[in-house]
Design a protein around this motif. Structure first.
Motif, PDB file in Angstrom:
ATOM      1  N   TYR A   1     -14.440 -27.654  -6.038  1.00  0.00           N
ATOM      2  CA  TYR A   1     -13.997 -26.278  -5.787  1.00  0.00           C
ATOM      3  C   TYR A   1     -14.215 -25.912  -4.315  1.00  0.00           C
ATOM      4  CZ  TYR A   1     -13.810 -25.974 -10.850  1.00  0.00           C
ATOM      5  OH  TYR A   1     -13.507 -26.193 -12.175  1.00  0.00           O
ATOM      6  N   LYS A   2     -15.351 -26.345  -3.768  1.00  0.00           N
ATOM      7  CA  LYS A   2     -15.623 -26.090  -2.343  1.00  0.00           C
ATOM      8  C   LYS A   2     -14.641 -26.853  -1.464  1.00  0.00           C
ATOM      9  CE  LYS A   2     -20.547 -25.179  -2.932  1.00  0.00           C
ATOM     10  NZ  LYS A   2     -21.915 -25.627  -2.597  1.00  0.00           N
ATOM     11  N   ASP A   3     -14.305 -28.072  -1.874  1.00  0.00           N
ATOM     12  CA  ASP A   3     -13.340 -28.866  -1.111  1.00  0.00           C
ATOM     13  C   ASP A   3     -11.969 -28.197  -1.094  1.00  0.00           C
ATOM     14  OD1 ASP A   3     -15.310 -30.749  -0.617  1.00  0.00           O
ATOM     15  OD2 ASP A   3     -14.604 -32.151  -2.169  1.00  0.00           O
ATOM     16  N   LYS A   4     -11.585 -27.611  -2.224  1.00  0.00           N
ATOM     17  CA  LYS A   4     -10.289 -26.946  -2.316  1.00  0.00           C
ATOM     18  C   LYS A   4     -10.246 -25.727  -1.393  1.00  0.00           C
ATOM     19  CE  LYS A   4      -6.993 -25.703  -5.923  1.00  0.00           C
ATOM     20  NZ  LYS A   4      -6.803 -25.490  -7.365  1.00  0.00           N
ATOM     21  N   VAL A   5     -11.335 -24.971  -1.349  1.00  0.00           N
ATOM     22  CA  VAL A   5     -11.416 -23.814  -0.450  1.00  0.00           C
ATOM     23  C   VAL A   5     -11.308 -24.281   0.997  1.00  0.00           C
ATOM     24  CG1 VAL A   5     -12.958 -22.002   0.411  1.00  0.00           C
ATOM     25  CG2 VAL A   5     -12.691 -22.337  -2.057  1.00  0.00           C
ATOM     26  N   ALA A   6     -12.049 -25.325   1.344  1.00  0.00           N
ATOM     27  CA  ALA A   6     -12.032 -25.835   2.713  1.00  0.00           C
ATOM     28  C   ALA A   6     -10.641 -26.342   3.097  1.00  0.00           C
ATOM     29  CB  ALA A   6     -13.062 -26.943   2.872  1.00  0.00           C
ATOM     30  N   LEU A   7      -9.941 -26.989   2.154  1.00  0.00           N
ATOM     31  CA  LEU A   7      -8.598 -27.482   2.423  1.00  0.00           C
ATOM     32  C   LEU A   7      -7.657 -26.336   2.768  1.00  0.00           C
ATOM     33  CD1 LEU A   7      -6.412 -29.768   2.333  1.00  0.00           C
ATOM     34  CD2 LEU A   7      -6.112 -29.143  -0.064  1.00  0.00           C
ATOM     35  N   HIS A   8      -7.685 -25.281   1.991  1.00  0.00           N
ATOM     36  CA  HIS A   8      -6.794 -24.147   2.252  1.00  0.00           C
ATOM     37  C   HIS A   8      -7.162 -23.458   3.564  1.00  0.00           C
ATOM     38  CE1 HIS A   8      -4.560 -24.541  -1.420  1.00  0.00           C
ATOM     39  NE2 HIS A   8      -5.664 -24.480  -2.163  1.00  0.00           N
ATOM     40  N   GLU A   9      -8.445 -23.405   3.887  1.00  0.00           N
ATOM     41  CA  GLU A   9      -8.852 -22.803   5.162  1.00  0.00           C
ATOM     42  C   GLU A   9      -8.330 -23.633   6.342  1.00  0.00           C
ATOM     43  OE1 GLU A   9     -13.089 -22.553   4.626  1.00  0.00           O
ATOM     44  OE2 GLU A   9     -12.981 -20.524   3.798  1.00  0.00           O
ATOM     45  N   ARG A  10      -8.408 -24.962   6.231  1.00  0.00           N
ATOM     46  CA  ARG A  10      -7.879 -25.824   7.300  1.00  0.00           C
ATOM     47  C   ARG A  10      -6.363 -25.681   7.414  1.00  0.00           C
ATOM     48  NH1 ARG A  10     -11.391 -29.601   4.929  1.00  0.00           N
ATOM     49  NH2 ARG A  10      -9.611 -30.668   4.004  1.00  0.00           N
ATOM     50  N   ASN A  11      -5.673 -25.569   6.282  1.00  0.00           N
ATOM     51  CA  ASN A  11      -4.218 -25.389   6.310  1.00  0.00           C
ATOM     52  C   ASN A  11      -3.845 -24.092   7.009  1.00  0.00           C
ATOM     53  OD1 ASN A  11      -3.880 -27.793   4.959  1.00  0.00           O
ATOM     54  ND2 ASN A  11      -3.452 -26.864   2.972  1.00  0.00           N
ATOM     55  N   ILE A  12      -4.589 -23.037   6.732  1.00  0.00           N
ATOM     56  CA  ILE A  12      -4.322 -21.741   7.368  1.00  0.00           C
ATOM     57  C   ILE A  12      -4.547 -21.843   8.873  1.00  0.00           C
ATOM     58  CG2 ILE A  12      -5.199 -19.365   7.573  1.00  0.00           C
ATOM     59  CD1 ILE A  12      -5.544 -19.414   4.500  1.00  0.00           C
ATOM     60  N   GLN A  13      -5.607 -22.522   9.278  1.00  0.00           N
ATOM     61  CA  GLN A  13      -5.855 -22.701  10.715  1.00  0.00           C
ATOM     62  C   GLN A  13      -4.714 -23.466  11.372  1.00  0.00           C
ATOM     63  OE1 GLN A  13      -9.639 -24.675  10.825  1.00  0.00           O
ATOM     64  NE2 GLN A  13     -10.799 -22.763  10.914  1.00  0.00           N
ATOM     65  N   ALA A  14      -4.233 -24.511  10.724  1.00  0.00           N
ATOM     66  CA  ALA A  14      -3.152 -25.325  11.289  1.00  0.00           C
ATOM     67  C   ALA A  14      -1.863 -24.507  11.402  1.00  0.00           C
ATOM     68  CB  ALA A  14      -2.925 -26.564  10.435  1.00  0.00           C
ATOM     69  N   ILE A  15      -1.556 -23.721  10.392  1.00  0.00           N
ATOM     70  CA  ILE A  15      -0.341 -22.896  10.436  1.00  0.00           C
ATOM     71  C   ILE A  15      -0.459 -21.851  11.533  1.00  0.00           C
ATOM     72  CG2 ILE A  15       1.052 -21.222   9.156  1.00  0.00           C
ATOM     73  CD1 ILE A  15       0.351 -22.847   6.600  1.00  0.00           C
ATOM     74  N   ASN A  16      -1.623 -21.221  11.653  1.00  0.00           N
ATOM     75  CA  ASN A  16      -1.819 -20.234  12.720  1.00  0.00           C
ATOM     76  C   ASN A  16      -1.680 -20.871  14.100  1.00  0.00           C
ATOM     77  OD1 ASN A  16      -2.160 -17.868  11.223  1.00  0.00           O
ATOM     78  ND2 ASN A  16      -4.311 -18.324  10.846  1.00  0.00           N
ATOM     79  N   LYS A  17      -2.139 -22.093  14.237  1.00  0.00           N
ATOM     80  CA  LYS A  17      -2.013 -22.801  15.514  1.00  0.00           C
ATOM     81  C   LYS A  17      -0.540 -23.064  15.835  1.00  0.00           C
ATOM     82  CE  LYS A  17      -3.709 -26.916  17.881  1.00  0.00           C
ATOM     83  NZ  LYS A  17      -4.527 -28.139  17.760  1.00  0.00           N
ATOM     84  N   GLU A  18       0.221 -23.473  14.833  1.00  0.00           N
ATOM     85  CA  GLU A  18       1.649 -23.698  15.043  1.00  0.00           C
ATOM     86  C   GLU A  18       2.380 -22.395  15.385  1.00  0.00           C
ATOM     87  OE1 GLU A  18       4.149 -26.274  12.695  1.00  0.00           O
ATOM     88  OE2 GLU A  18       2.350 -27.112  11.751  1.00  0.00           O
ATOM     89  N   LEU A  19       2.002 -21.332  14.718  1.00  0.00           N
ATOM     90  CA  LEU A  19       2.621 -20.036  15.026  1.00  0.00           C
ATOM     91  C   LEU A  19       2.284 -19.595  16.445  1.00  0.00           C
ATOM     92  CD1 LEU A  19       2.111 -18.121  11.660  1.00  0.00           C
ATOM     93  CD2 LEU A  19       4.310 -18.653  12.760  1.00  0.00           C
ATOM     94  N   ALA A  20       1.073 -19.858  16.890  1.00  0.00           N
ATOM     95  CA  ALA A  20       0.691 -19.491  18.258  1.00  0.00           C
ATOM     96  C   ALA A  20       1.480 -20.301  19.281  1.00  0.00           C
ATOM     97  CB  ALA A  20      -0.801 -19.706  18.460  1.00  0.00           C
ATOM     98  N   ASN A  21       1.817 -21.543  18.943  1.00  0.00           N
ATOM     99  CA  ASN A  21       2.598 -22.381  19.864  1.00  0.00           C
ATOM    100  C   ASN A  21       4.050 -21.940  19.964  1.00  0.00           C
ATOM    101  OD1 ASN A  21       0.421 -23.996  20.514  1.00  0.00           O
ATOM    102  ND2 ASN A  21       0.876 -25.512  18.947  1.00  0.00           N
ATOM    103  N   LEU A  22       4.536 -21.203  18.979  1.00  0.00           N
ATOM    104  CA  LEU A  22       5.914 -20.723  19.002  1.00  0.00           C
ATOM    105  C   LEU A  22       6.096 -19.532  19.920  1.00  0.00           C
ATOM    106  CD1 LEU A  22       7.189 -20.933  15.314  1.00  0.00           C
ATOM    107  CD2 LEU A  22       8.020 -22.184  17.292  1.00  0.00           C
ATOM    108  N   LYS A  23       5.043 -18.820  20.213  1.00  0.00           N
ATOM    109  CA  LYS A  23       5.188 -17.575  20.981  1.00  0.00           C
ATOM    110  C   LYS A  23       5.257 -17.824  22.456  1.00  0.00           C
ATOM    111  CE  LYS A  23       3.025 -15.012  17.370  1.00  0.00           C
ATOM    112  NZ  LYS A  23       1.962 -14.227  16.876  1.00  0.00           N
TER     113      LYS A  23
END
Length: 162
Positions: free
Chosen positions: A140-162
């Protein structure tokens, strides 16, 4: 006289460093068939190898102001080019998709956190050993950490688009 001796020693030192280091390399096969390479003849089954001298000269670095990848792979003349408006449309489509993925990941993160909290509240009878509890909660902790890393990666990609 000392100046001549000093000059001679300097010249001798310069000549010694300028000459290439040559030695003979032999390929030897022992009675059991093992192959070894050496600069000494170990047995009668040694054969001298014909090796070319290594080129120790280093090519000077080119300073073109371009990255090494760009210099090695120039863009072909007939390579299709994208207009500014088409690129903006592509960027907007990508931004829309990333925002949808971000919303999905945030929902999945909230669900994973909820499941983790539910599991933390439950204590099974065979979990008197605290390590068993930790082992049960780890996925369960691994699943939470996975989604947190995915959110960080998506935010990083969105920041690169601006």
């Amino acid at each position: 006289m000392p100046n001549n001796l000093l000059a001679s020693l300097f010249l001798l030192g310069a000549l010694m460093t300028a000459t290439p280091a040559w030695s003979q390399i032999y390929r030897c096969v022992d009675d059991e068939g093992h192959v070894t390479y050496s600069n000494v003849v170990a047995n009668k089954n040694c054969k001298r190898m014909q090796l070319e001298p290594a080129n120790s000269a280093v090519a000077p670095a080119r300073t073109t102001g371009r990255t090494p990848g760009a210099a090695a792979n120039p863009t072909p003349v007939d390579f299709p080019k994208v207009s500014g408006d088409a690129q903006k449309a592509r960027d907007n489509d990508r931004r829309t998709i990333l925002n949808q993925e971000l919303a999905n990941e945030q929902k999945a993160l909230e669900q994973a956190k909820k499941e983790l909290a539910e599991q933390e509240a439950v204590r099974l009878g065979d979990e008197r050993n605290y390590q068993k509890l930790l082992d049960r909660l780890q996925p369960y902790k691994d699943k939470v950490a996975l989604h947190e890393r995915n959110i960080q990666a998506i935010n990083k990609e969105l920041a690169n688009l601006k």
